[in-house]
Design a protein around this motif. Sequence first.
Motif: not given
Length: 309
Positions: A189-206
């Motif tokens: 759940s924590l990993i998914e929260a970071v992934q979703q927040a990162g995608a929503g804010q345009g943070i590069p996956p790298a």
Amino acid sequence: MRIEQASPLIKRFTLQAADGGPLPAFGGGSHIIVQIPAANGLLHNAYSLLSSPFQLEQYQIAVRREEASRGGSAFMHAHVAEGDILQISPPNNLFPLHATPGRHILLAGGIGVTPFMAQMEELQSSGAAFELHYAFRSREQAAFVDELAARYGAHCHFYDAARGQLCNVAGLLQHMAEPDHVYVCGPQSLIEAVQQAGAGQGIPPAHLHWEQFSASTQSGEAFTVVLARSGREIRVAAEQTILQAIETDGAVAVDCLCREGVCGTCEVGIVEGEAEHRDQYFSEEEKQAQNSLLICVSRAKGRRIVLDL
């Protein structure tokens, strides 16, 4: 070996080489695999190294007693005593720090704090900018809080859910600068929260890195694995992985660095049958192609699967 109770559910094990010599070098984020004798055969559990990479006279790991233990954590808590000999692998690192002039933002959930303890030793030694955000269910159940606060002070931020203190992941990531990197270890759940927040804010996956401290549920219906090269049939029990069944059988040797479905080292071709993929390694297209599977976490969809082993 020394053993101490870090919390009601977590024990810290300090390991030294049997010959008293230095242990192999490692970097923050590394883990070792411990061989654990259990009722259902020899288990191979991965544990993060939380000791300093600069003190190779010892390794330290932390083991949380899991309610649904397959035998590994239960054995470590109930049967391993100071002075016992454990067989371990050399360190492997699937969760390394990345070079950056920016900040290293470390997000930990529960026992997921362990890989960050060695990483913070490296970061503090190099003078890098970093901050730890450590969330846990309650102060009584958490481990290493006082130790971390004493050593790293203002770098640490703690979130005690029992006191209504929640970590606002999206809020933290809003303040990321371009060179910053985020690392997360803990429940899915924590990993998914970071992934979703990162995608929503345009943070590069790298710039987003994660390590799941336990694989998704491994249990399911029992089935048979056929090793195509020899025709040997191996039964995989409901609470057992293909990897564990093959290791218990001992007919062939297989490699796996993570045992959590993330590194891909235990990928095996599918000759016949279909896999129920439970890994974080393959893309959805690769999973649908049914050409191979990771035997550390994935299972057969039916009662039989033939593998290229």
